[in-house]
Design a protein around this motif. Structure first.
Motif, mmCIF file in Angstrom:
data_model
loop_
_atom_site.group_PDB
_atom_site.id
_atom_site.type_symbol
_atom_site.label_atom_id
_atom_site.label_comp_id
_atom_site.label_asym_id
_atom_site.label_seq_id
_atom_site.Cartn_x
_atom_site.Cartn_y
_atom_site.Cartn_z
ATOM 1 N N UNK A 236 0.819 -1.214 0.000
ATOM 2 C CA UNK A 236 0.000 0.000 0.000
ATOM 3 C C UNK A 236 0.851 1.262 0.000
ATOM 4 N N UNK A 237 2.117 1.135 0.417
ATOM 5 C CA UNK A 237 2.979 2.318 0.509
ATOM 6 C C UNK A 237 4.078 2.338 -0.548
ATOM 7 N N UNK A 238 4.108 1.331 -1.405
ATOM 8 C CA UNK A 238 5.230 1.235 -2.347
ATOM 9 C C UNK A 238 5.347 2.491 -3.220
ATOM 10 N N UNK A 239 4.244 2.975 -3.724
ATOM 11 C CA UNK A 239 4.323 4.157 -4.601
ATOM 12 C C UNK A 239 4.677 5.405 -3.794
ATOM 13 N N UNK A 240 4.242 5.456 -2.538
ATOM 14 C CA UNK A 240 4.605 6.602 -1.691
ATOM 15 C C UNK A 240 6.108 6.631 -1.438
ATOM 16 N N UNK A 241 6.683 5.468 -1.191
ATOM 17 C CA UNK A 241 8.140 5.403 -1.006
ATOM 18 C C UNK A 241 8.863 5.864 -2.270
ATOM 19 N N UNK A 242 8.316 5.482 -3.416
ATOM 20 C CA UNK A 242 8.991 5.804 -4.680
ATOM 21 C C UNK A 242 9.087 7.306 -4.922
ATOM 22 N N UNK A 243 8.241 8.084 -4.260
ATOM 23 C CA UNK A 243 8.288 9.533 -4.464
ATOM 24 C C UNK A 243 8.672 10.299 -3.196
ATOM 25 N N UNK A 244 8.947 9.588 -2.103
ATOM 26 C CA UNK A 244 9.249 10.262 -0.832
ATOM 27 C C UNK A 244 10.682 10.781 -0.810
ATOM 28 N N UNK A 245 10.874 11.821 -0.040
ATOM 29 C CA UNK A 245 12.210 12.416 0.083
ATOM 30 C C UNK A 245 13.246 11.345 0.442
ATOM 31 N N UNK A 246 14.316 11.328 -0.268
ATOM 32 C CA UNK A 246 15.451 10.406 -0.128
ATOM 33 C C UNK A 246 15.129 8.976 -0.569
ATOM 34 N N UNK A 247 13.969 8.478 -0.217
ATOM 35 C CA UNK A 247 13.626 7.133 -0.679
ATOM 36 C C UNK A 247 13.545 7.100 -2.204
#
Lengths: 300, 56
Positions: A236-247
């Motif tokens: 559920x968070x994979x796409x959020x990680x892909x655009x999160x700062x540093x991640x």
């Protein structure tokens, strides 16, 4: 008068018996009262005075004194409770309320502890040359001390609970680590895994299902000393990680994968999902399904 | 002072040239340095908290 003398003799016998189970600094003096002795037994459910038990290796060198507290009687262990104890091969303490660490046990291979309270461990797990797996779950860990996992040459799998703070060099000197399961990524600049050199951890598994871990710097994850690390997060968070700062930079360099569709291969790598939302789950026909034959402990 | 520079073709990197943590405005997040997509609209400010020197 004779009754008083008998009572005094019984008190002395109780005191001597009681002292067998107390750490040296807690032993009752000859001048203690019956109430003092009763107090020790009253507290027995809260704190286990295990020094004397566990160091019995000197008396029975071939006996395995592994602890398997399946009924959850042991609520706490003292500092140095297991210090220099070579009889322990495994420790399962699922009901601890107070816990500082387990150190200096030459033959200990597995630790599973579940503690409900905050901690301020320094050197929580250090100098355990044969330890392969530590599952430390439950509660919120406030690790103010360095080297929470220090100098564990054989360790392959670590699981940690939610943390509100981690001191530097949190996982230090663990070159053979394969899997690291955490609630949030240990966010402490670049000295978590590689202070003493390369760490060949293969899977860093982040369990937080609701928000992306803050990664304060990419220095370590993009550095040369963690060449094999792949990050796994809830789908559920994979796409959020892909655009999160540093991640986002980490994702570009080494890809952030989802836990769910990789759970079978992660388990083959040795990841133990006990006490996580993925306990006893496997990936089948594009979905997570429960399989109780896996035998992982389910958080209650 | 806050510095923003290109980080490859896709990203930008924000950090303090005075050795302080930076804070992402509107959040409680603080960073040593922050790499974002060039299209990201996050804003940062310098804090007064110095970055601890890493022992090596």
């Amino acid at each position: 008068m004779s009754y008083i003398n008998d009572l005094e003799n019984v008190k002395e016998r109780l005191r001597v018996a009681c002292n067998r189970y107390l750490a040296s600094e807690d032993k009752l003096p000859v001048t203690c009262t019956l109430n003092d002795i009763a107090d020790v037994f009253d507290e027995y459910d809260e704190y286990s005075y295990m020094n004397a038990f566990l160091n019995s290796i000197e008396v029975f060198p071939d006996k395995d004194y592994s602890i398997n507290d399946t009924e959850g009687h042991i609520k706490g262990i003292r500092d140095y409770a297991f210090y220099k104890n070579s009889a322990l091969k495994s420790v399962f303490l699922p009901a601890l309320e107070n816990f500082t660490g387990i150190t200096d046990c030459d033959n200990l291979e597995t630790i599973i502890v579940k503690s409900a309270s905050s901690r301020t461990n320094t050197y929580a797990y250090i100098n355990l040359p044969k330890i392969k797996k530590i599952i430390d779950v439950g509660g919120v860990w406030n690790a103010q001390g360095y080297y929470a996992f220090g100098n564990l040459a054989s360790i392959e799998h670590i699981s940690i609970p939610q943390t509100i703070f981690m001191a530097r060099r949190f996982v230090d000197g663990c070159p053979n680590l394969k899997t690291f399961i955490c609630y949030d990524y240990p966010n402490n600049e670049n000295v978590n895994f590689t202070y003493r050199g390369a760490c060949y951890v293969q899977a860093i598994i982040i369990l937080n299902q609701t928000s992306v871990s803050t990664l304060s710097s990419t220095n370590e994850l993009l550095g040369r000393n963690m060449p094999n690390a792949v990050i796994y997060v809830p789908s559920a968070l994979q796409s959020s990680y892909a655009s999160a700062t540093n991640w986002t930079a980490v994702n570009a360099a080494r890809t952030i994968l989802q836990i769910e569709s990789n759970i079978n291969s992660l388990r083959e790598l040795g990841a133990d999902f006990s006490y996580t939302p993925y306990a006893n789950k496997k990936w089948e026909n594009g979905a997570l399904v429960t399989d109780s034959t896996i035998g992982e402990e389910v958080d209650s | 002072m806050l510095v923003v520079e290109d980080y490859g073709t896709e990203f930008k990197k924000t950090y303090s040239d005075s050795g302080f943590y930076i804070h992402k405005i509107g959040t409680s997040e603080k960073y040593v340095d922050a790499i974002d997509l060039k299209t990201a609209t996050f804003e940062y400010e310098e804090t007064d908290e110095p970055i601890e020197e890493v022992e090596v």
